[in-house]
Design an enzyme around this catalytic site. Structure first.
Site, PDB file in Angstrom:
ATOM      1  N   LYS A  36     153.628  43.220  72.660  1.00  0.00           N
ATOM      2  CA  LYS A  36     154.587  42.535  71.787  1.00  0.00           C
ATOM      3  C   LYS A  36     155.627  41.792  72.618  1.00  0.00           C
ATOM      4  O   LYS A  36     155.993  40.645  72.306  1.00  0.00           O
ATOM      5  CB  LYS A  36     155.264  43.548  70.870  1.00  0.00           C
ATOM      6  N   THR A  72     160.596  46.411  67.929  1.00  0.00           N
ATOM      7  CA  THR A  72     160.250  45.842  69.237  1.00  0.00           C
ATOM      8  C   THR A  72     161.072  46.602  70.268  1.00  0.00           C
ATOM      9  O   THR A  72     162.256  46.345  70.440  1.00  0.00           O
ATOM     10  CB  THR A  72     160.546  44.339  69.287  1.00  0.00           C
TER      11      THR A  72
END
Length: 299
Positions: A174, A99
């Site tokens: 995300k 991420t």
């Protein structure tokens, strides 16, 4: 046709499961040492090959997965003389499953493109258990040619592949996804504290919210800590949560978005990390908010 050699940098909680499923699908896999040798040793026992350095891995592999904690770590394994950009062959592909900060992702993709190396961002949806089962979600940003090459590999560890468009869109989505989840956590923690100060118990809170339209999968795992003291139900650290919200703040600045709610969520997480509790898991934010409200744990 021979299957491409796959590389894996970051055989941690998520990377280990990804690596196992790549091996089960018959792909050759090369890994590098991780701070926790256990997952690496397990992958080696299942047929992986260990490279002594990232440079050596990059020279061997056609498709390289990166599963590390954030953009500084991604930049470190890609840049420099010992990194992927300087050592992978033209035509190779890097898949960043971390991420990461989308602003950094765009810059890294340009660095790799200058070397003839393609990049895809494929941040993960799911837990280490989902990784082991090969049923993660993959939110993918890649050009069409790159996506067509990596899709068969993604299918070894993901049962929900969402190709959104060019590189960078995966990390953007995300972070937005995580904002919604972390926002729910901050909201639940604060709501429970107000409920308790009003004379309601967390069981009564759950009796109402947990049987309403507001119940969802996130609610169930988040509440398992408060109701059952199950620390394994939602293993996502405050450090990582705060990091993700800092990245989303960077994105908001970059695109000129107004983000007052997101800033409040970020600060809630930052307060807990600043108090020395960054390695605790997200559901424990409820304890932290309760404590700041002068509440002690319920008997």
């Amino acid at each position: 046709m021979d299957k491409p050699v796959i590389g894996l940098i970051g055989a941690g909680l998520m990377g280990h499961g990804i690596g196992l499923n790549i091996l089960k699908a018959g792909y050759p896999l090369v890994v590098v040492a991780h701070r926790n040798r256990g997952p690496v040793e397990d992958l080696l026992a299942h047929g992986a090959i260990e490279a002594p350095t990232i440079a050596d891995l990059a020279r061997q592999c056609e498709i390289i997965h990166i599963c590390v904690s954030g953009s500084p770590q991604v930049e470190a394994v890609i840049g420099g003389e010992g990194g992927i950009a300087a050592n992978a062959a033209a035509g190779a592909i890097v898949i960043d499953c971390s991420t990461s900060d989308p602003v950094s992702t765009t810059q890294v993709a340009k660095l790799l493109a200058a070397k003839g190396i393609a990049m895809a961002d494929a941040p993960l949806g799911g837990t280490p258990a989902h990784a082991a089962e090969g049923v993660l979600g993959a939110i993918v940003g890649a050009d069409p040619e790159t996506f067509s090459r990596i899709e068969p590999v993604l299918k070894t560890w993901s049962n929900n592949i969402m190709h959104l468009g060019p590189v960078g869109l995966g990390h953007r989505m995300k972070l937005i996804n995580n904002f919604i989840a972390l926002g729910q956590g901050a909201l639940l923690a604060e709501a429970m504290a107000i409920a308790r100060k009003s004379g309601l118990s967390t069981e009564q809170f759950d009796q109402v919210i947990g049987t309403s339209r507001m119940r969802n999968g996130f609610y169930d795992t988040f509440m398992k800590w408060t109701l059952e003291r199950d620390e394994n139900a939602h293993r996502f650290t405050i450090v990582n949560a705060h990091k993700d919200m800092r990245y989303l703040s960077n994105l908001a600045i970059d695109v000129g978005a107004v983000n007052p709610v997101q800033a409040t969520v970020r600060n809630s997480l930052g307060a807990m990390e600043a108090a020395g509790q960054g390695e605790r898991f997200l559901p424990m934010l409820a304890d932290f908010v309760a404590h700041t409200n002068g509440l002690t744990p319920e008997e």
